[in-house]
Design an enzyme around this catalytic site. Structure first.
Site, PDB file in Angstrom:
ATOM      1  CE  LYS A 121       1.516  19.896 -11.090  1.00 17.97           C
ATOM      2  NZ  LYS A 121       0.910  21.070 -11.627  1.00 17.97           N
ATOM      3  N   PRO A 180      -0.947  15.286 -13.766  1.00 15.23           N
ATOM      4  CG  PRO A 180       0.817  15.174 -12.256  1.00 15.23           C
ATOM      5  CD  PRO A 180      -0.615  15.559 -12.361  1.00 15.23           C
TER       6      PRO A 180
END
Length: 115
Positions: free
Chosen positions: A34, A2
């Site tokens: 994540k 991200p």
């Protein structure tokens, strides 16, 4: 992977940007699911921005992720990131837009290749 890119029209001079970057990193990683090791945060200040016809404090962000985004996740991210900007940069939540991009790994380069 991200990547959150934020532009704000407020000065970052005298602001503890490290705390903003750290808090945003952990927030994005936790909400999307994540590892922090893959999260990138870009924070730019003193960017000319007009929102609603005024140059009062405002910000614009874009978050790109390979998976992990959904309507529910996006709402949580919007709430969390806007809270950070309001607390740390005095940008009201009502003067912040955040755009989400869910992309394929082949569309994102890293380490001389793609994901």
């Amino acid at each position: 992977m991200p990547c959150l890119n934020i532009s704000a029209n407020v000065s970052l001079e005298g602001v503890d940007t490290s705390s903003i970057l750290s808090e945003a990193t952990s927030t994005v990683a936790k909400i999307i699911g994540k590892p922090e090791a893959y999260v990138m945060i870009v924070l730019k200040g003193s960017v000319p921005i007009s929102f609603g016809g005024t140059e009062q404090p405002a910000a614009y962000g874009e978050l790109v992720s390979i998976g992990g985004l959904s309507p529910d996740v996006n709402k949580k991210l919007s709430a969390a990131i806007s809270s950070i900007l309001e607390a740390k940069l005095s940008v009201p939540k009502s003067r912040f837009f955040l755009k989400f991009y869910d992309t394929k790994g082949s569309n994102f380069g890293w380490n001389g290749s793609t994901f």
